[in-house]
Design a protein around this motif. Structure first.
Motif, short mmCIF file in Angstrom:
data_model
loop_
_atom_site.label_atom_id
_atom_site.label_comp_id
_atom_site.label_asym_id
_atom_site.label_seq_id
_atom_site.Cartn_x
_atom_site.Cartn_y
_atom_site.Cartn_z
N ILE A 1 3.09 -5.93 -4.02
CA ILE A 1 3.89 -5.06 -4.88
C ILE A 1 3.14 -4.64 -6.15
N GLU A 2 1.97 -5.18 -6.39
CA GLU A 2 1.20 -4.80 -7.57
C GLU A 2 0.43 -3.50 -7.37
N VAL A 3 0.39 -3.02 -6.14
CA VAL A 3 -0.28 -1.74 -5.86
C VAL A 3 0.70 -0.83 -5.14
N PRO A 4 0.58 0.51 -5.35
CA PRO A 4 1.49 1.43 -4.64
C PRO A 4 1.17 1.47 -3.15
N LEU A 5 2.11 1.91 -2.36
CA LEU A 5 1.89 2.06 -0.93
C LEU A 5 0.81 3.12 -0.70
N SER A 6 -0.04 2.88 0.26
CA SER A 6 -1.07 3.86 0.60
C SER A 6 -0.43 5.16 1.05
N ASP A 7 -1.13 6.26 0.79
CA ASP A 7 -0.57 7.58 1.11
C ASP A 7 -0.88 7.92 2.56
N ILE A 8 -0.11 7.32 3.47
CA ILE A 8 -0.28 7.53 4.90
C ILE A 8 1.08 7.91 5.49
N PRO A 9 1.11 8.61 6.61
CA PRO A 9 2.38 9.10 7.17
C PRO A 9 3.41 8.01 7.42
#
Length: 370
Positions: A247-255
Motif C-alpha cells: 500500500i506504500e506504492v500506487p497500483l501499476s498502470d496496467i489494464p
C-alpha cells in the motif's frame, strides 16, 4: 478516516495492510521438509527464494483484453466487489473435485473443436453430400454439447462447481485468502509470512516451464503457478503480486488493475497528482494497448536476470524502462469519452458463445455495475 473522490466513498486500509516490509524472520525460519506434511511443500521449502525487492519495474503480466467478453467472470462467482481491493488469481489445485471440474471443461471444449473440425474437413473434401451423410452426428453432437454447457451452468448456479483453486490477495487487509483442503473455509494469513520459492517443471520433451510457489513459512498452504516460458515472466508475475499488496506504492498502470484504481487511496493520490485520465484503459484505443504490451514485453526480456538481482542493479548496468510503461496515458493519441465495448457479430453471438460454458459480460456492463 474516510476519503471521498469521484463521488465514491473510499475505505481506509486496515492496520494489518502490507507496507512493503520484508521481515527476515519469515525467511530465516522456514519450516523444513521434516516439519511439513504435504509432499509439494516438502520439496518447495528447500528451493531458492525470489527477492522481495523491485526487480523489473513493470507489472505487465497476464494481459486481459478489456474490450473482449470474459470467459469466466470469477469476480461475480466469488462475490468480489472492486471496492474490496481483492485480487483472485488461479492457482494449481490438488483438489479432486476441482481437477474433475477442469477436466469437464476441457473435454467439452475438445468435443466442440473436434466436431466442428470434422464437419469442416468433410465439407471441404466432400461438399454438402458429406454434411448430409453426417446429419445424424450434427443432430446428436451439438445438442449434447449444449446440454453439457447448460448442465455445467446449472451446477455453477447451485455452487457445485468448486472455485477453491483461486487464491485471493487482499490489498486492504494485507491478508492472503486460501481455501482449506476440505473447501469448507479460508485461511487468512499475512502476506509478509509467505516466501516465493523458485519452481521449474519439465514436460515429456524436456522443455522447462518456469514459475514459483508462494509458500507460507510454516504451514502447508500455498499459491502455486508454473506455466511461464521464461524466468523473466515469473519475475514479473511475482512483482505484480507485490505491487498489488504494497500500500506504500500506487497500483501499476496496467489494464487488469483499472477496476481497482478509483477505490485505492494511495493510487487515487498518485493519479490526481499526475492528472491521470479516469478509467483510462477502458477508454483508450485497442491498438495503443497492444503497443504498450509489445514495448513492455521487449523491456521485460532485456532485463539481465542472470547478472543482477534488483532493478537498482539493472539500472546501473544500462537497463532502461520507457516512460510509456509507467505513464502510458501521456503518449496515447486519443482517449474516448465512451467506454469501449466489444460488440459480437451474429455468428459468434448465436453459434460460438452458446457452446461455451460461462456467461459473458462486457467491460461496459462491468463499469455500470460499479
Amino acid at each position: 478516516m474516510i476519503i471521498n473522490t469521484n463521488s465514491k466513498t473510499i475505505k481506509p486500509y486496515e492496520s494489518t495492510a502490507y507496507k512493503g516490509k520484508a521481515n527476515p524472520y519469515y525467511r530465516e525460519n522456514i519450516a523444513g521438509p521434516k516439519a511439513r506434511k504435504g509432499h509439494l511443500a516438502k520439496a518447495q521449502c528447500q528451493l531458492g527464494v525470489f527477492p522481495r525487492v523491485k526487480i523489473t519495474g513493470i507489472c505487465w503480466d497476464i494481459y486481459q483484453d478489456l474490450t473482449q467478453y470474459s470467459y469466466i467472470d470469477i469476480y461475480q462467482k466469488l462475490r468480489i466487489n472492486d471496492n474490496e481491493l481483492r485480487l483472485p488469481l488461479d492457482s494449481s489445485s490438488l483438489n479432486v473435485k476441482e481437477i474433475l471440474a477442469r477436466g469437464w471443461f476441457f473435454l467439452h471444449l475438445t468435443g466442440y473443436i473436434l466436431l466442428s473440425s470434422y464437419l469442416l474437413i468433410g465439407f471441404l473434401f466432400g461438399g454438402w453430400e458429406n454434411i448430409h451423410n453426417d446429419i445424424d452426428l450434427i443432430l446428436i453432437g451439438f445438442p449434447l454439447l449444449l446440454i453439457s454447457k447448460y448442465l455445467h451452468r446449472l451446477c455453477d448456479k447451485l455452487n457445485l462447481v468448486p472455485t477453491g483453486q483461486y487464491v485471493i490477495f487482499n490489498r486492504r487487509t494485507g491478508m492472503v485468502e486460501i481455501t482449506n483442503d476440505e473447501r469448507s473455509g479460508y485461511h487468512y494469513l499475512p502476506f509478509e509470512q509467505f516466501n516465493a520459492h523458485h519452481r521449474i517443471l519439465h514436460n515429456e520433451r524436456g522443455h522447462p516451464s518456469y514459475g514459483f510457489t508462494l509458500l507460507h513459512y510454516q504451514l502447508d498452504v500455498m499459491y502455486q503457478v508454473a506455466h511461464f516460458n521464461s524466468v523473466e515472466d515469473a519475475l514479473v508475475h511475482w512483482e505484480l503480486i507485490k505491487n498489488f499488496m504494497n500500500i506504500e506504492v500506487p497500483l501499476s498502470d496496467i489494464p487488469q488493475f483499472e477496476r481497482y484504481r478509483q477505490y485505492d487511496p494511495t493510487t487515487i493520490n498518485h493519479d490526481n497528482k499526475h492528472k491521470r485520465p479516469f478509467n483510462f484503459w477502458y477508454r483508450v484505443d485497442k491498438k495503443f494497448i497492444k503497443k504498450v504490451k509489445k514495448i513492455s514485453g521487449e523491456v521485460k526480456f532485456k532485463f539481465p536476470s542472470k547478472g543482477v538481482n534488483t532493478l537498482h542493479e539493472a539500472l546501473q548496468c544500462g537497463y532502461k524502462v520507457p516512460d510509456i510503461c509507467y505513464y502510458p496515458w501521456r503518449e496515447a493519441d486519443s482517449i474516448s469519452d465512451e467506454i469501449l465495448a466489444f460488440k459480437a457479430h451474429w455468428f459468434p453471438r448465436y453459434f460460438v458463445y452458446p457452446m461455451l460454458f460461462d456467461n459473458k459480460t462486457t467491460p461496459k456492463q462491468q463499469v455500470k455495475e460499479k
